[in-house]
Every structure is written in C-alpha cells, then in structure tokens.
Design a protein around this motif. Structure first.
Motif: not given
Length: 76
Positions: A4-7, A53-63, A73-74
């Motif tokens: 998980e990509v966390l803020l 490292t891997g394939t990015l799956r975005i879950r959050a919107a810019v702005g 993201a994951v």
C-alpha cells in the motif's frame, strides 16, 4: 505481495495533504526509491518516493485532500 502507498506525515503538525500529481501513470512501473507522486502540504510541495517496485494501481485522485495514512495506491 501488494504494498500500500500511504500518505506520509512529512511535518510534525501535518494532518492532511493534497495529491498534486502522479509521476507514474496507473498501470505503470513504480521503482522503489524513485519519485512516485507530488504532495502539497501547508508549507511545501515535494516528491514522495515509491516504497516498492511493481505495477502501480492508483486509488486516489489528483487535487483531492487526504488524511495522513490514507491509501493512495497499491503496488503489485
């Protein structure tokens, strides 16, 4: 295994941040230690490195504004 990509909490008083820009496209290759997205806080804008490292799956919107710890993201 997915990561998980966390803020992150960048400053002592930071509670939230704005996702300014994705530097890797959805479905693109994220590389550990390379810039992944730009984050705006109250005091600055900075690039945040990929945790894996891997394939990015975005879950959050810019702005949009997100709380510290939010899943942006994951990486698969």
């Amino acid at each position: 295994m997915a990561v998980e990509v966390l803020l992150p909490k960048i400053g002592f008083s930071m509670n939230e941040g704005v996702l300014a820009e994705w530097l890797v496209q959805d479905g693109g290759q994220a590389v550990e230690g390379s810039p992944l997205y730009a984050l705006e806080s109250e005091k600055s804008t900075q690039e945040v490195e990929s945790p894996a490292t891997g394939t990015l799956r975005i879950r959050a919107a810019v702005g949009e504004t997100y709380q510290v710890g939010a899943i942006l993201a994951v990486i698969e």
